[in-house]
Design a protein around this motif. Structure first.
Motif, PDB file in Angstrom:
ATOM      1  N   GLU A 212     -28.486 -22.062  -2.496  1.00  0.00           N
ATOM      2  CA  GLU A 212     -27.781 -21.764  -3.744  1.00  0.00           C
ATOM      3  C   GLU A 212     -28.520 -22.415  -4.903  1.00  0.00           C
ATOM      4  N   PRO A 213     -28.732 -21.676  -5.987  1.00  0.00           N
ATOM      5  CA  PRO A 213     -29.532 -22.225  -7.085  1.00  0.00           C
ATOM      6  C   PRO A 213     -28.775 -23.304  -7.844  1.00  0.00           C
ATOM      7  N   PRO A 214     -29.513 -24.181  -8.536  1.00  0.00           N
ATOM      8  CA  PRO A 214     -28.848 -25.139  -9.419  1.00  0.00           C
ATOM      9  C   PRO A 214     -28.284 -24.407 -10.632  1.00  0.00           C
ATOM     10  N   GLY A 215     -27.595 -25.152 -11.470  1.00  0.00           N
ATOM     11  CA  GLY A 215     -27.058 -24.544 -12.684  1.00  0.00           C
ATOM     12  C   GLY A 215     -25.644 -24.040 -12.519  1.00  0.00           C
ATOM     13  N   ALA A 216     -24.796 -24.813 -11.839  1.00  0.00           N
ATOM     14  CA  ALA A 216     -23.428 -24.362 -11.579  1.00  0.00           C
ATOM     15  C   ALA A 216     -22.663 -24.096 -12.872  1.00  0.00           C
ATOM     16  N   GLN A 217     -22.897 -24.904 -13.902  1.00  0.00           N
ATOM     17  CA  GLN A 217     -22.166 -24.703 -15.154  1.00  0.00           C
ATOM     18  C   GLN A 217     -22.560 -23.383 -15.809  1.00  0.00           C
ATOM     19  N   ALA A 218     -23.859 -23.081 -15.821  1.00  0.00           N
ATOM     20  CA  ALA A 218     -24.312 -21.817 -16.405  1.00  0.00           C
ATOM     21  C   ALA A 218     -23.774 -20.631 -15.611  1.00  0.00           C
ATOM     22  N   GLN A 219     -23.739 -20.763 -14.293  1.00  0.00           N
ATOM     23  CA  GLN A 219     -23.198 -19.683 -13.468  1.00  0.00           C
ATOM     24  C   GLN A 219     -21.717 -19.463 -13.769  1.00  0.00           C
ATOM     25  N   GLN A 220     -20.975 -20.553 -13.954  1.00  0.00           N
ATOM     26  CA  GLN A 220     -19.554 -20.414 -14.247  1.00  0.00           C
ATOM     27  C   GLN A 220     -19.331 -19.797 -15.623  1.00  0.00           C
ATOM     28  N   ARG A 221     -20.149 -20.172 -16.597  1.00  0.00           N
ATOM     29  CA  ARG A 221     -20.056 -19.544 -17.919  1.00  0.00           C
ATOM     30  C   ARG A 221     -20.255 -18.036 -17.801  1.00  0.00           C
ATOM     31  N   CYS A 222     -21.263 -17.665 -17.039  1.00  0.00           N
ATOM     32  CA  CYS A 222     -21.558 -16.249 -16.835  1.00  0.00           C
ATOM     33  C   CYS A 222     -20.372 -15.538 -16.194  1.00  0.00           C
ATOM     34  N   ARG A 223     -19.821 -16.136 -15.159  1.00  0.00           N
ATOM     35  CA  ARG A 223     -18.698 -15.512 -14.450  1.00  0.00           C
ATOM     36  C   ARG A 223     -17.458 -15.429 -15.341  1.00  0.00           C
TER      37      ARG A 223
END
Length: 320
Positions: A212-223
């Motif tokens: 799983e890639p890093p950047g959980a916050q950016a992924q959550q923003r996207c979602r």
């Protein structure tokens, strides 16, 4: 191939199925590989077809008719002709991506190089993709994202492949335009050359998927932005009323492009979409300032949902 490319485009312009098929079958009989036809005939013609809609020279109906003819011509030169020696692949558009012809072009090029490829076509829901991969266990899955607006879907499609234990390769125009996209969703980046894709796939046979890639916050923003898309589209209705009808249908992609910008932490997708939309509006006699107003409205509506995206939305505003 230059002559064949011009003849093929002329056949598409005339909506001549027979003419289009004759051009590529003749080139194939003359020794042209499928990959060569894809690079020199099919892909340039399909780009021009899209540009003719963008320039308001063709209607959506004309664009679709030409694409169907191109797909039929591709089928005419893509019959299986040799033993499979490399491995098994699945090729599909990510969830939300409906431009299916590009992934077919890559699939048929790889089939001609000795891969067994099952092509699933446009916009495969992530859960359905996961189930298919678990059942068929390919060596890798090729995922296509033509538009930056499809990158939120790519995030979910790659996650589905990871859960199924299948390495994912992300390609398409959006992946080419934004080199960070593949890493942001946790996929291998597809090279632009099909022979390089072939080499990458050979290295991936027997390999596990990327973590799983890093950047959980950016992924959550996207979602978050993607999940709130219906509400945001409704809220943008007033600003969109000043746009030509053809541009008014692009509100959902605009929101998803903002989500892609959030995922990448980069305003480039939103900037590029705004510039493109401004051109679409201008050529149809609309006021480019309406695009400015639309993007500002999106900034206002999105900020309460994901406050950190305010700067991204502001940076996306373009003056007509």
């Amino acid at each position: 191939m230059t002559g064949s490319s011009g003849e093929f485009l002329a056949a598409l312009s005339a909506l001549s199925r027979r003419g289009a098929v004759e051009v590529v079958v003749g080139a194939r009989a003359g020794g042209a590989a499928v990959g060569t036809l894809v690079a020199d005939v099919f892909a340039p013609a399909e780009r021009e077809v899209g540009l003719r809609w963008e320039r308001d020279e063709w209607s959506v109906a004309q664009e679709h008719a030409a694409t169907v003819i191109a797909e039929l011509a591709l089928s005419a030169v893509s019959q299986d002709g040799h033993d499979r020696v490399h491995g098994r692949l699945v090729a599909a558009c990510v969830s939300g991506e409906w431009h299916a012809f590009p992934v077919r072009l890559v699939a048929e090029s790889l089939r001609d190089l000795g891969w067994s490829v099952t092509c699933l076509g446009g916009s495969v829901p992530a859960d359905q993709l996961e189930g298919f991969l678990r059942e068929h266990r390919p060596d890798a899955v090729l995922l296509s994202a033509t538009l930056a607006a499809s990158l939120p879907g790519a995030l979910e499609s790659v996650a589905a492949a990871r859960r199924a234990g299948v390495p994912a390769v992300l390609g398409g125009a959006a992946a080419d335009a934004y080199p960070a996209a593949a890493a942001a969703v946790g996929a291998h980046a597809a090279p632009s050359d099909v022979l390089a894709v072939h080499d990458l796939l050979e290295r991936l046979v027997g390999s596990p998927p990327l973590p799983e890639p890093p950047g959980a916050q950016a992924q959550q923003r996207c979602r978050d932005l993607h999940s709130e898309r219906p509400a945001l589209v409704d809220a943008l209705g007033g600003a969109a009323s000043a746009l030509p009808a053809a541009a008014g249908s692009l509100l959902a992609p605009l929101v998803d492009t903002l989500a892609a910008a959030a995922l990448l932490g980069d305003t480039a997708p939103l900037d590029d979409f705004t510039d493109w939309l401004t051109g679409v509006v201008r050529v149809r006699g609309g006021d480019p300032a309406a695009v400015d107003a639309l993007v500002q409205a999106l900034r206002r509506e999105a900020a309460p949902l994901v406050p950190e995206l305010g700067e991204l939305a502001t940076a996306g505003v373009r003056r007509g």
